[in-house]
Design a protein around this motif. Sequence first.
Motif, mmCIF file in Angstrom:
data_model
loop_
_atom_site.group_PDB
_atom_site.id
_atom_site.type_symbol
_atom_site.label_atom_id
_atom_site.label_comp_id
_atom_site.label_asym_id
_atom_site.label_seq_id
_atom_site.Cartn_x
_atom_site.Cartn_y
_atom_site.Cartn_z
ATOM 1 N N ALA A 1 42.294 48.181 28.670
ATOM 2 C CA ALA A 1 43.671 47.790 28.962
ATOM 3 C C ALA A 1 44.580 49.004 28.775
ATOM 4 C CB ALA A 1 44.115 46.653 28.054
ATOM 5 N N PHE A 2 45.060 49.565 29.882
ATOM 6 C CA PHE A 2 45.960 50.714 29.870
ATOM 7 C C PHE A 2 47.413 50.234 29.944
ATOM 8 C CE2 PHE A 2 41.999 52.182 31.710
ATOM 9 C CZ PHE A 2 41.813 53.457 31.189
ATOM 10 N N ALA A 3 48.318 51.063 29.461
ATOM 11 C CA ALA A 3 49.743 50.775 29.577
ATOM 12 C C ALA A 3 50.515 52.066 29.373
ATOM 13 C CB ALA A 3 50.177 49.730 28.546
ATOM 14 N N GLU A 4 51.810 52.001 29.638
ATOM 15 C CA GLU A 4 52.711 53.081 29.267
ATOM 16 C C GLU A 4 53.319 52.759 27.905
ATOM 17 O OE1 GLU A 4 55.728 53.855 32.138
ATOM 18 O OE2 GLU A 4 54.325 54.235 33.776
ATOM 19 N N GLY A 5 53.245 53.704 26.974
ATOM 20 C CA GLY A 5 53.936 53.572 25.704
ATOM 21 C C GLY A 5 55.238 54.356 25.785
ATOM 22 N N ARG A 6 56.350 53.639 25.866
ATOM 23 C CA ARG A 6 57.664 54.262 26.063
ATOM 24 C C ARG A 6 58.356 54.389 24.708
ATOM 25 N NH1 ARG A 6 59.779 51.625 31.811
ATOM 26 N NH2 ARG A 6 57.937 52.279 33.023
ATOM 27 N N TYR B 1 56.221 48.689 25.657
ATOM 28 C CA TYR B 1 54.983 48.896 26.404
ATOM 29 C C TYR B 1 55.169 48.267 27.785
ATOM 30 C CZ TYR B 1 52.736 50.039 21.964
ATOM 31 O OH TYR B 1 52.400 50.618 20.761
ATOM 32 N N ARG B 2 54.823 49.044 28.830
ATOM 33 C CA ARG B 2 54.987 48.532 30.183
ATOM 34 C C ARG B 2 53.842 49.006 31.069
ATOM 35 N NH1 ARG B 2 59.658 48.136 33.910
ATOM 36 N NH2 ARG B 2 58.010 46.765 34.691
ATOM 37 N N ILE B 3 53.811 48.522 32.303
ATOM 38 C CA ILE B 3 52.947 48.985 33.397
ATOM 39 C C ILE B 3 51.464 48.821 33.050
ATOM 40 C CG2 ILE B 3 52.667 50.755 35.142
ATOM 41 C CD1 ILE B 3 55.578 49.864 34.685
ATOM 42 N N PRO B 4 50.986 47.574 32.964
ATOM 43 C CA PRO B 4 49.587 47.328 32.608
ATOM 44 C C PRO B 4 48.622 47.659 33.744
ATOM 45 C CG PRO B 4 50.678 45.266 33.167
ATOM 46 C CD PRO B 4 51.746 46.323 33.168
ATOM 47 N N ALA B 5 47.420 48.080 33.355
ATOM 48 C CA ALA B 5 46.327 48.321 34.307
ATOM 49 C C ALA B 5 45.024 48.075 33.573
ATOM 50 C CB ALA B 5 46.381 49.737 34.870
ATOM 51 N N ALA B 6 44.045 47.507 34.253
ATOM 52 C CA ALA B 6 42.807 47.139 33.567
ATOM 53 C C ALA B 6 41.593 47.302 34.466
ATOM 54 C CB ALA B 6 42.886 45.688 33.074
ATOM 55 N N VAL B 7 40.477 47.681 33.843
ATOM 56 C CA VAL B 7 39.173 47.677 34.499
ATOM 57 C C VAL B 7 38.131 47.200 33.494
ATOM 58 C CG1 VAL B 7 39.628 49.516 36.187
ATOM 59 C CG2 VAL B 7 38.746 50.109 33.915
ATOM 60 N N THR B 8 36.999 46.736 34.006
ATOM 61 C CA THR B 8 35.846 46.406 33.177
ATOM 62 C C THR B 8 34.755 47.429 33.481
ATOM 63 O OG1 THR B 8 36.376 44.049 33.144
ATOM 64 C CG2 THR B 8 34.114 44.662 32.604
ATOM 65 N N GLY C 1 48.344 49.778 38.460
ATOM 66 C CA GLY C 1 47.271 48.799 38.494
ATOM 67 C C GLY C 1 45.979 49.480 38.904
ATOM 68 N N HIS C 2 44.880 48.736 38.849
ATOM 69 C CA HIS C 2 43.567 49.333 39.082
ATOM 70 C C HIS C 2 43.410 49.848 40.513
ATOM 71 C CE1 HIS C 2 42.876 45.193 40.611
ATOM 72 N NE2 HIS C 2 42.057 45.795 41.450
ATOM 73 N N ALA C 3 42.600 50.872 40.653
ATOM 74 C CA ALA C 3 42.172 51.348 41.965
ATOM 75 C C ALA C 3 40.867 50.638 42.330
ATOM 76 C CB ALA C 3 41.997 52.860 41.935
ATOM 77 N N VAL C 4 40.247 51.018 43.451
ATOM 78 C CA VAL C 4 39.075 50.307 43.948
ATOM 79 C C VAL C 4 37.961 51.283 44.281
ATOM 80 C CG1 VAL C 4 38.197 48.992 45.927
ATOM 81 C CG2 VAL C 4 40.303 48.292 44.816
ATOM 82 N N ALA C 5 36.741 50.906 43.935
ATOM 83 C CA ALA C 5 35.543 51.619 44.385
ATOM 84 C C ALA C 5 34.899 50.791 45.492
ATOM 85 C CB ALA C 5 34.563 51.810 43.232
ATOM 86 N N LEU C 6 34.737 51.381 46.674
ATOM 87 C CA LEU C 6 34.154 50.646 47.797
ATOM 88 C C LEU C 6 32.672 50.408 47.545
ATOM 89 C CD1 LEU C 6 35.914 52.374 50.827
ATOM 90 C CD2 LEU C 6 36.737 50.574 49.275
ATOM 91 N N THR C 7 32.215 49.206 47.850
ATOM 92 C CA THR C 7 30.829 48.826 47.563
ATOM 93 C C THR C 7 29.998 48.568 48.807
ATOM 94 O OG1 THR C 7 31.485 46.491 47.358
ATOM 95 C CG2 THR C 7 31.483 47.828 45.339
#
Length: 409
Positions: free
Chosen positions: A76-81, A61-68, A197-203
């Motif tokens: 918690a996202f990842a690549e399953g290789r 498992y690699r390349i973690p990314a997360a949002v709330t 990794g996570h992207a951004v929503a402008l506030t």
Amino acid sequence: MPFPSRSPLSRSLLATTVLLSTVLLTTALPTAFGAVHAASAAPGCASSVPYVSGGGGYATYRIPAAVTTRRGTVLAFAEGRQAGAGDTGNIDVVLRRSTDGGCTWGPPRVVAAGNGDTRGNPAPVVDPRTGAVVLVTSYNGGGVTEAQIMRGEVAPRQGRRVFVQRSSDDGRHFTAPREITGAVKPRNWRWYATGPGHAVALTRGPHAGRLVVPADHSAAPPRGSPDTGREARYYGAHAIYSDDGGRTWHLGFVDDTYDGVDNANESALAQLPDGRLYLSARNQNGSSRGNRLDSYSRDGGETLDRPYAVQATLDDVPVVEGSVLQLPGRGAPLLFCAPSVPTARRAMALWRSTDGGRTFSRALTLSRRPAAYSDLVPVNPQTVGVLYETGASGPYERIEFRRLPVNGL
């Protein structure tokens, strides 16, 4: 949509992470999943392990990314290789959900199935207007490599392509991947990677509500150029954005210096309190003295304020992906997370900046163990999470979720 039943991750009866109720610098972590249950968070929960390589039918498992999410669920996202630790092959994008702030995790799901090809580089973001989770990912044929793509040896359908998905039920289900390559990738580009990794929503500011995804690419050397065969010098960073919740996408700024000095590669971004975007990138094969580059955008990611330049106060960081997060509140710091040994992927650490990213200082070392990619995520007003790759003998043995008190940062 229902997830593919043929995925090994969907078939496996994986277990919920063994919780670590130890202090933050504890390094004795579990090496396997326990039994799946929906337990409440233990008081003082410090750490958990949503992914362990070798479990669930995946070698790595690699390349973690997360949002709330708006409801407070940590995704918690990842690549399953499936075949090994390599960057290409049969790779799925997988997801685990936590409703207790990252202390326990629900059953794993496949969000985008490779089906023999490579799907990865998850870049999730929550649409502030609707609360929907928007996920942008990258694709290539499972039998090709990054080097082949950069040399222009791969047919377009097998090369790097870009897809978007959407969840309207707090990350329980996602729509099928929808291709947006034509809107965000010029014809002369070869390599392409979203995030990771996570992207951004402008506030705030005139572009409030805009979704901005950091990315990188490589361009084809000019025809007849003496640089043919030195494609790595043509790496550059860019951004893509959506002003309608991820339905349509546009290409934003493009770093196209291609001089081989500052080669902006895997990127992260954060919106500063003054509305500007802070952009942090890996310096891949650049000849400049520094492994981290940065820049700013004051128009929501459409253009750069200045070219990428070396961030000298992050000289301890090796050549690796890094994550950034702006904490909310007046005077709150901008955080940066990455390994902290210049010559090795080891000792995950956090840095803080109180001047909008002009300078950083070391705030905390999470562990001295091997470590690589990471993503920072706000869990709640009191807690920040770090989803990162680590292990006892190598950095890709598991993906850990570490909870940190905001008042200690």
